[in-house]
Design a protein around this motif. Structure first.
Motif, PDB file in Angstrom:
ATOM      1  N   ARG A  64     -15.154 -65.458 -86.211  1.00  0.00           N
ATOM      2  CA  ARG A  64     -16.008 -64.077 -85.239  1.00  0.00           C
ATOM      3  C   ARG A  64     -15.200 -62.783 -85.186  1.00  0.00           C
ATOM      4  N   LEU A  65     -13.450 -63.237 -84.432  1.00  0.00           N
ATOM      5  CA  LEU A  65     -12.552 -62.478 -83.992  1.00  0.00           C
ATOM      6  C   LEU A  65     -11.923 -61.431 -85.316  1.00  0.00           C
ATOM      7  N   ARG A  66     -10.910 -62.630 -86.813  1.00  0.00           N
ATOM      8  CA  ARG A  66     -10.600 -62.227 -87.656  1.00  0.00           C
ATOM      9  C   ARG A  66     -11.778 -61.837 -88.855  1.00  0.00           C
ATOM     10  N   ARG A  67     -12.593 -61.996 -87.897  1.00  0.00           N
ATOM     11  CA  ARG A  67     -13.783 -61.333 -89.377  1.00  0.00           C
ATOM     12  C   ARG A  67     -14.074 -62.228 -90.287  1.00  0.00           C
ATOM     13  N   GLY A  68     -13.713 -63.308 -90.618  1.00  0.00           N
ATOM     14  CA  GLY A  68     -13.109 -64.208 -91.390  1.00  0.00           C
ATOM     15  C   GLY A  68     -13.878 -65.453 -91.113  1.00  0.00           C
ATOM     16  N   LEU A  69     -13.351 -66.462 -92.046  1.00  0.00           N
ATOM     17  CA  LEU A  69     -13.432 -68.587 -92.028  1.00  0.00           C
ATOM     18  C   LEU A  69     -12.155 -68.362 -91.304  1.00  0.00           C
ATOM     19  N   GLY A  70     -13.604 -69.572 -90.434  1.00  0.00           N
ATOM     20  CA  GLY A  70     -12.518 -71.113 -89.532  1.00  0.00           C
ATOM     21  C   GLY A  70     -12.798 -71.550 -89.997  1.00  0.00           C
ATOM     22  N   ALA A  71     -11.538 -72.387 -89.465  1.00  0.00           N
ATOM     23  CA  ALA A  71     -11.971 -74.172 -90.516  1.00  0.00           C
ATOM     24  C   ALA A  71     -11.561 -75.260 -88.566  1.00  0.00           C
ATOM     25  N   LEU A  72     -11.679 -76.859 -89.418  1.00  0.00           N
ATOM     26  CA  LEU A  72     -11.465 -77.381 -88.806  1.00  0.00           C
ATOM     27  C   LEU A  72     -11.856 -78.643 -89.264  1.00  0.00           C
ATOM     28  N   VAL A  73     -11.225 -79.857 -88.828  1.00  0.00           N
ATOM     29  CA  VAL A  73     -10.824 -80.825 -89.022  1.00  0.00           C
ATOM     30  C   VAL A  73     -11.614 -82.180 -88.251  1.00  0.00           C
ATOM     31  N   THR A  74     -12.555 -82.652 -88.705  1.00  0.00           N
ATOM     32  CA  THR A  74     -12.234 -83.879 -87.968  1.00  0.00           C
ATOM     33  C   THR A  74     -12.356 -85.615 -89.211  1.00  0.00           C
ATOM     34  N   THR A  75     -12.574 -86.500 -88.666  1.00  0.00           N
ATOM     35  CA  THR A  75     -12.613 -88.152 -88.885  1.00  0.00           C
ATOM     36  C   THR A  75     -14.527 -87.972 -89.093  1.00  0.00           C
ATOM     37  N   PHE A  76     -14.391 -88.870 -89.775  1.00  0.00           N
ATOM     38  CA  PHE A  76     -15.848 -89.591 -90.180  1.00  0.00           C
ATOM     39  C   PHE A  76     -16.392 -89.939 -89.675  1.00  0.00           C
ATOM     40  N   GLY A  77     -17.799 -89.820 -89.083  1.00  0.00           N
ATOM     41  CA  GLY A  77     -19.173 -90.336 -88.361  1.00  0.00           C
ATOM     42  C   GLY A  77     -18.696 -89.537 -87.036  1.00  0.00           C
ATOM     43  N   VAL A  78     -17.674 -90.417 -86.285  1.00  0.00           N
ATOM     44  CA  VAL A  78     -18.169 -90.380 -84.620  1.00  0.00           C
ATOM     45  C   VAL A  78     -17.081 -88.697 -84.474  1.00  0.00           C
ATOM     46  N   GLY A  79     -16.184 -88.029 -84.997  1.00  0.00           N
ATOM     47  CA  GLY A  79     -15.712 -87.331 -85.276  1.00  0.00           C
ATOM     48  C   GLY A  79     -16.823 -85.919 -85.532  1.00  0.00           C
ATOM     49  N   GLU A  80     -17.163 -86.297 -87.015  1.00  0.00           N
ATOM     50  CA  GLU A  80     -17.950 -85.500 -87.284  1.00  0.00           C
ATOM     51  C   GLU A  80     -19.263 -85.008 -86.908  1.00  0.00           C
ATOM     52  N   LEU A  81     -19.663 -86.109 -86.265  1.00  0.00           N
ATOM     53  CA  LEU A  81     -21.140 -86.013 -85.149  1.00  0.00           C
ATOM     54  C   LEU A  81     -20.356 -85.150 -83.832  1.00  0.00           C
ATOM     55  N   SER A  82     -19.722 -85.443 -83.223  1.00  0.00           N
ATOM     56  CA  SER A  82     -19.397 -85.032 -82.764  1.00  0.00           C
ATOM     57  C   SER A  82     -19.453 -83.231 -82.661  1.00  0.00           C
ATOM     58  N   ALA A  83     -18.897 -82.871 -83.372  1.00  0.00           N
ATOM     59  CA  ALA A  83     -18.589 -81.110 -83.980  1.00  0.00           C
ATOM     60  C   ALA A  83     -19.918 -80.602 -84.323  1.00  0.00           C
ATOM     61  N   ILE A  84     -21.255 -81.507 -84.798  1.00  0.00           N
ATOM     62  CA  ILE A  84     -22.299 -80.976 -85.792  1.00  0.00           C
ATOM     63  C   ILE A  84     -22.631 -79.508 -85.075  1.00  0.00           C
ATOM     64  N   ASN A  85     -23.576 -80.189 -83.225  1.00  0.00           N
ATOM     65  CA  ASN A  85     -23.441 -79.670 -82.115  1.00  0.00           C
ATOM     66  C   ASN A  85     -22.956 -77.971 -82.601  1.00  0.00           C
ATOM     67  N   GLY A  86     -21.744 -77.432 -82.650  1.00  0.00           N
ATOM     68  CA  GLY A  86     -20.943 -76.497 -83.012  1.00  0.00           C
ATOM     69  C   GLY A  86     -21.014 -75.566 -83.985  1.00  0.00           C
ATOM     70  N   VAL A  87     -21.042 -76.610 -85.291  1.00  0.00           N
ATOM     71  CA  VAL A  87     -21.511 -76.018 -86.709  1.00  0.00           C
ATOM     72  C   VAL A  87     -22.491 -75.621 -87.178  1.00  0.00           C
ATOM     73  N   ALA A  88     -23.674 -76.072 -85.680  1.00  0.00           N
ATOM     74  CA  ALA A  88     -25.648 -75.917 -85.940  1.00  0.00           C
ATOM     75  C   ALA A  88     -25.060 -74.070 -85.863  1.00  0.00           C
ATOM     76  N   GLY A  89     -24.806 -74.226 -84.529  1.00  0.00           N
ATOM     77  CA  GLY A  89     -24.732 -72.630 -83.753  1.00  0.00           C
ATOM     78  C   GLY A  89     -23.319 -71.413 -84.731  1.00  0.00           C
ATOM     79  N   SER A  90     -22.782 -71.950 -85.683  1.00  0.00           N
ATOM     80  CA  SER A  90     -22.440 -71.329 -86.296  1.00  0.00           C
ATOM     81  C   SER A  90     -23.271 -71.490 -87.691  1.00  0.00           C
ATOM     82  N   PHE A  91     -24.414 -71.999 -87.824  1.00  0.00           N
ATOM     83  CA  PHE A  91     -25.189 -71.769 -89.217  1.00  0.00           C
ATOM     84  C   PHE A  91     -26.367 -70.611 -88.299  1.00  0.00           C
TER      85      PHE A  91
END
Length: 592
Positions: free
Chosen positions: A97-124
């Motif tokens: 939002r502040l860079r007015r461009g892309l943001g990126a994150l890296v997670t591990t499979f399963g436990v990591g990506e599921l932990s992040a999914i709420n934040g990604v849904a907010g971005s959507f």
């Protein structure tokens, strides 16, 4: 110059943050031409750097280690370790939002990506282009259906990929044979649609070698359909020519396209008013004569500002989102169907839609058309700030009215104001922000706790700006651990921890005395010491008006350290705007 990656040893130490002045993706670092082949991880990292996403948030896990070892070899890419994956997603969102461009994150499979999914849904939900990168088990392990850790022990490795398909504009499991195409297509989708995308990269694919030729040319955003743009401009000119006044209601998608300077140019035309939705507050400096401030239907603070939108001879909706919290629970009185609507990838005038017309081009067309016609100058409506705080009375307890009035007089220009959902956000909305300031919040998704990690993202995105964070005690208990990352990276935000003993918003809506409205009491001023950062932050606690005045003076005087100011407020007290909103929610619930 071509943009092949300069790579270093995979054993090189983590990149340290660069404390440079404010920077936009256009002048992000470029990699020097070296390699003719790269690994998939290096290819992805180079593309991110080219697009200005040169900081990547996340956590290591065994399935993403090979990927991370490749990504960090790319010159210009900086790793920002987070305390958990949800916080990494929030931080990447705030960064984008502040860079007015892309943001990126890296997670591990399963436990990591599921932990992040709420934040990604907010971005959507809020149109933020975040790239969620998951390190996956190898393709051979997937083919065998091996019962590995972090799986559901059913041989199906695509459960979580399918979940991400619901909250992203595209979800792709990258294959070695098509890796460059898969990565480029996903990044272009994120740029085009301003939505998050998902890339699953198996561990063996991460280290596979691909040609680097594509990296000679950074990805370029799509352009508008020339014919449709010409037709739109012609019909827009006819609509503007007959209008004695034009009001533009600006939404958050204008931020996503970095179009604030163009909005300012449009506001300088005679006969133009500009209002903002609450997710794009201060898109135009609120001191500008054309500014109407924030529009929220029946909850708009100034009646004349509401009338200027609802009764506009010609209303232009620029990048708006017509959700409940952004329209004052759908109390807008204008006819959306009769407005000119400028969306991310299409424009509409009344019943006619012009497909393939991008927001940046439709706004430029509006600017040009306004310059070819004339209207009388508008009369500044004005939106006076919150009344100045009365001189502090020694020993007098604090309340929301006095707190926000004191903050209004304390804020300085060029500040990033960050406010969590609830008391903090709706208190901040009634502020008149100083020039060259932003308000960062999440009113549509409204996930409490978002803002502390978002402050990390903001401080990384714009290290030359100081952030001022307002967060409630209930929200802070979800994500406070990310404050440790903020402090240890050397950022110096001012954090107002609003301690109102629980969930005030929910108390105002229903069952105020219910046990579920309570939270465990914390000693907030000791938190930085628990994080090992006592020497990096100054703490204060304000329970009275004079203690708040002293804390605000301390914040102005202390610029080389962060500040955490605990502000003790009554549990059932709320700012003006939140009071009327919660009353409306409670009334609607009773009708059901």
């Amino acid at each position: 110059m071509s943009d092949f990656p300069t790579v270093t040893s995979p054993d090189a130490p983590d990149h340290t943050p660069d404390h440079t002045p404010d920077r936009t993706p256009d002048d992000a670092p470029r990699s020097a031409p070296r390699a003719t082949t790269v690994t998939v991880g290096q290819y992805l990292a180079t593309r991110l750097v080219q697009l200005g996403a040169d900081h990547v948030f996340g956590l290591p896990g065994d399935f993403n280690l090979s990927l991370l070892d490749q990504m960090v070899t790319v010159d210009g890419l900086h790793w920002v370790g987070s305390t958990n994956e949800l916080n990494a997603a929030y931080a990447a969102d705030g960064y984008a939002r502040l860079r007015r461009g892309l943001g990126a994150l890296v997670t591990t499979f399963g436990v990591g990506e599921l932990s992040a999914i709420n934040g990604v849904a907010g971005s959507f939900s809020e149109d933020v282009p975040v790239v969620q990168i998951t390190g996956m088990p190898s393709t051979s392990q997937k083919a065998e259906g091996a019962h590995l850790h972090h799986t559901l022990i059913d041989g199906d490795y695509e459960h979580f990929y399918r979940a991400y398909r619901e909250v992203t504009a595209s979800a792709t499991i990258v294959r070695a044979a098509t890796a460059t195409r898969d990565i480029d297509a996903a990044l272009m989708t994120a740029l085009r649609e301003s939505k998050p995308v998902y890339l699953g990269i198996p561990s063996d694919v991460a280290v596979a070698t691909v040609h680097a030729a594509n990296l000679r040319h950074p990805l370029v955003a799509a352009t508008s359909d020339a014919g449709e743009l010409a037709r739109f401009t012609t019909e827009l000119a006819e609509a503007v020519a007959s209008a004695t006044r034009v009001t533009m209601l600006v939404g958050p998608q204008v931020h996503r396209r970095s179009l604030e300077p163009l909005v300012r140019e449009i506001a300088d035309h005679d006969g133009v008013y500009v209002a903002s939705q609450n997710m794009s507050k201060a898109v135009l400096d609120e001191s500008h004569p054309a500014s109407l401030g924030t529009y929220m239907g029946a909850f708009t603070r100034v009646d004349e500002a509401r009338a200027a939108v609802d009764e506009a001879p010609l209303l232009v909706l620029a990048g708006t989102v017509m959700s409940d919290f952004l329209t004052g629970f759908f109390t807008q009185r204008f006819d959306e169907d009769q407005a000119v609507e400028l969306g991310l990838t299409a424009a509409r005038i009344a019943d006619t839609t012009f497909y393939g017309v991008r927001l940046e081009d439709s706004l430029r067309a509006l600017h040009a058309v306004l310059g070819q016609t004339s209207r009388p100058a508008v009369t500044a409506v004005g939106h006076p700030p919150i009344a100045d705080a009365a001189p502090p009375v020694p020993g007098a307890p604090l309340d929301q009215e006095h707190f926000w009035a004191a903050v209004q007089g304390w804020l300085r220009p060029r500040t990033t104001v960050i406010a969590d959902a609830g008391t903090s956000f709706y208190g901040a909305l009634d502020l008149v922000l100083p020039d060259e300031s932003d308000l960062l919040g999440q009113p549509v998704w409204s996930s409490i706790g978002y803002t502390i990690p978002a402050t990390l993202g903001a401080s990384v995105a714009l290290p030359g700006r100081r952030s001022v964070l307002f967060v409630g005690d209930g929200a802070a208990q979800l994500t406070i651990q990310e404050l440790s990352t903020v402090l240890h990276r050397g950022a110096t935000p001012v954090v107002f921890l609003l301690n109102n003993d629980g969930y005030t918003v929910e108390r105002k809506i229903q069952s105020p005395a219910a046990v579920y409205q309570d939270i465990a009491p914390w000693d907030w001023t000791l938190v930085p010491a628990a994080f090992g950062a006592a020497d990096r932050v100054v703490t204060a606690r304000a329970t009275t008006q004079d203690e708040l005045a002293a804390a605000l003076e301390l914040a102005h005087a202390t610029t080389d350290k962060a500040l955490l100011i605990e502000v003790v407020l009554p549990p059932m007290d709320s700012p003006r705007l939140l009071t009327v909103l919660t009353e409306a929610i409670a009334h609607a619930a009773q009708r059901r």
